[in-house]
Scaffold this motif. Structure first.
Motif, PDB file in Angstrom:
ATOM      1  N   GLY A 280     -10.832  10.001   2.268  1.00 38.76           N
ATOM      2  CA  GLY A 280      -9.410   9.623   2.299  1.00 38.76           C
ATOM      3  C   GLY A 280      -9.256   8.124   2.510  1.00 38.76           C
ATOM      4  O   GLY A 280     -10.122   7.473   3.102  1.00 38.76           O
ATOM      5  N   THR A 281      -8.134   7.568   2.040  1.00 38.89           N
ATOM      6  CA  THR A 281      -7.906   6.118   2.176  1.00 38.89           C
ATOM      7  C   THR A 281      -6.946   5.770   3.311  1.00 38.89           C
ATOM      8  O   THR A 281      -6.942   4.644   3.791  1.00 38.89           O
ATOM      9  CB  THR A 281      -7.351   5.527   0.864  1.00 38.89           C
ATOM     10  N   ALA A 282      -6.101   6.713   3.737  1.00 37.88           N
ATOM     11  CA  ALA A 282      -5.143   6.432   4.823  1.00 37.88           C
ATOM     12  C   ALA A 282      -5.753   6.836   6.157  1.00 37.88           C
ATOM     13  O   ALA A 282      -6.548   7.775   6.234  1.00 37.88           O
ATOM     14  CB  ALA A 282      -3.851   7.198   4.594  1.00 37.88           C
ATOM     15  N   ARG A 283      -5.397   6.098   7.213  1.00 41.77           N
ATOM     16  CA  ARG A 283      -5.879   6.468   8.553  1.00 41.77           C
ATOM     17  C   ARG A 283      -5.365   7.863   8.905  1.00 41.77           C
ATOM     18  O   ARG A 283      -4.186   8.155   8.685  1.00 41.77           O
ATOM     19  CB  ARG A 283      -5.396   5.448   9.586  1.00 41.77           C
ATOM     20  N   PRO A 284      -6.235   8.712   9.478  1.00 38.78           N
ATOM     21  CA  PRO A 284      -5.861  10.103   9.730  1.00 38.78           C
ATOM     22  C   PRO A 284      -4.530  10.290  10.465  1.00 38.78           C
ATOM     23  O   PRO A 284      -3.743  11.176  10.117  1.00 38.78           O
ATOM     24  CB  PRO A 284      -7.040  10.642  10.545  1.00 38.78           C
ATOM     25  N   GLU A 285      -4.230   9.424  11.454  1.00 42.53           N
ATOM     26  CA  GLU A 285      -3.004   9.632  12.239  1.00 42.53           C
ATOM     27  C   GLU A 285      -1.730   9.303  11.449  1.00 42.53           C
ATOM     28  O   GLU A 285      -0.626   9.676  11.860  1.00 42.53           O
ATOM     29  CB  GLU A 285      -3.043   8.811  13.540  1.00 42.53           C
TER      30      GLU A 285
END
Length: 355
Positions: A280-285
């Motif tokens: 994934g490219t977005a931070r998990p939070e």
């Protein structure tokens, strides 16, 4: 072969919306005329816009003192309408992606813009936290979901000043405390209808406080006064929007939609997080539950075009990532069935097994 539509916008619509709109194109409300040729002043179309207005208010639990408008020009027109109507001296903006950047650019034409925080340095892969909103600004503007980068603010910020949100790509996907906002706007082409209409929810007492003269068409008060009928509204997209709103109500409303959306996103993020090939490219939070962005790990990068071809052979359309991020983007809006998400996960696993 069944097509799985992952386009970011215009995007998937429910079969309910498509079928009812198609029927109205042939014969609208038993008039023997098409929705494409009916007068917007006819009693049949007036009933459509009134019911759509009422359902937006019902589904989003909009309190007294707000008006729902159906306008043209897309969310991009709102980038200038908001400051035209609300910015006297200074506005505060959160910079979280391409559409926030575009909104900031327009606002600068009307006054000072304080960009309170930005995630540009990390290619907008997260939502900034811990920033201070200046209390002397006329309003604070944020973009709730960033389609290109796959980040989302699934909460209503607390501010001491007026609050404005671009919710184009995640409206109707979670309950919203409307009373915190002065303006919410959303282009219809993600979670509501075909392109051509924009929903604007505006607090009436937020209007009329700027010193400048506002052109008639760009003044929210014009459209409030005329019930979105100052000029000919986009009749077909409004009719489609009504069908989607009826469909949402039949499903059980916003909380039911949110539960379904969270479940779909979890299936896909789980597959990405447990993959040896994808990341994934977005931070998990800060991950969006509307637009899931991912790429191949460095050692598999050259296989990205092959996966696009393989996914297409399995009936997937629209999963190529935006050019500024690359990789892949699966837009899983409200109308996306869980089965399509499961089909994408199956394709990812099969491709991984082969390579």
């Amino acid at each position: 072969m069944k097509k799985h539509n992952f386009y970011a916008g215009p995007s998937i619509l429910s079969e309910y919306t498509i079928k009812n709109t198609a029927d109205a194109v042939t014969n609208f409300a038993g008039t023997g005329l098409s929705i494409l040729e009916i007068s917007h002043r006819s009693k049949e179309f007036t009933a459509v816009i009134e019911e759509a207005n009422s359902l937006v208010k019902e589904l989003l639990e909009i309190p007294q003192g707000y008006e729902v408008l159906f306008l043209g020009g897309g969310a991009s027109m709102q980038f200038c309408m908001v400051p035209f109507n609300l910015l006297n001296k200074k506005a505060a903006y959160l910079e979280t992606g391409t559409w926030a950047v575009n909104a900031i650019k327009e606002a600068k034409l009307f006054g000072e813009v304080d960009v309170v925080a930005s995630s540009k340095e990390a290619n907008f892969s997260y939502i900034p936290k811990g920033y201070t909103i200046p209390e002397d600004a006329d309003y604070f503007h944020f973009t709730s979901n960033n389609t290109i980068y796959g980040t989302e603010m699934r909460y209503d910020p607390d501010t001491k000043i007026r609050l404005v949100a671009d919710m184009s790509s995640d409206i109707f996907s979670r309950p919203v405390d409307i009373s915190k906002y002065d303006v919410i706007y959303a282009g219809a082409q993600k979670n509501l209808a075909p392109a051509g209409v924009t929903i604007v929810i505006v607090r009436e007492d937020a209007l009329g406080h700027v010193d400048r003269v506002i052109p008639t068409m760009l003044d929210y008060r014009t459209h409030v006064k005329k019930g979105s009928m100052f000029n000919t509204p986009p009749c077909l997209p409004i009719y489609s929007a009504l069908q989607t709103l009826k469909f949402y109500k039949e499903l059980g409303g916003i909380k039911v939609l949110e539960k379904m959306d969270i479940e779909k996103a979890a299936i896909l993020y789980d597959a990405i997080d447990n993959s040896k090939m994808f990341v994934g490219t977005a931070r998990p939070e800060d991950r969006s539950i509307m637009n899931v962005c991912f790429v191949m790990k460095e050692e598999y990068k050259e296989l990205e075009p092959q996966f696009n071809e393989f996914a297409a052979s399995q009936g997937m359309v629209g999963i190529k990532g935006h050019r500024s991020v690359g990789g892949f983007r699966a837009s899983i809006y409200n109308a996306m069935p869980k089965s399509s998400v499961e089909a994408l996960v199956a394709a990812m696993k099969e491709f991984e097994k082969k390579h």
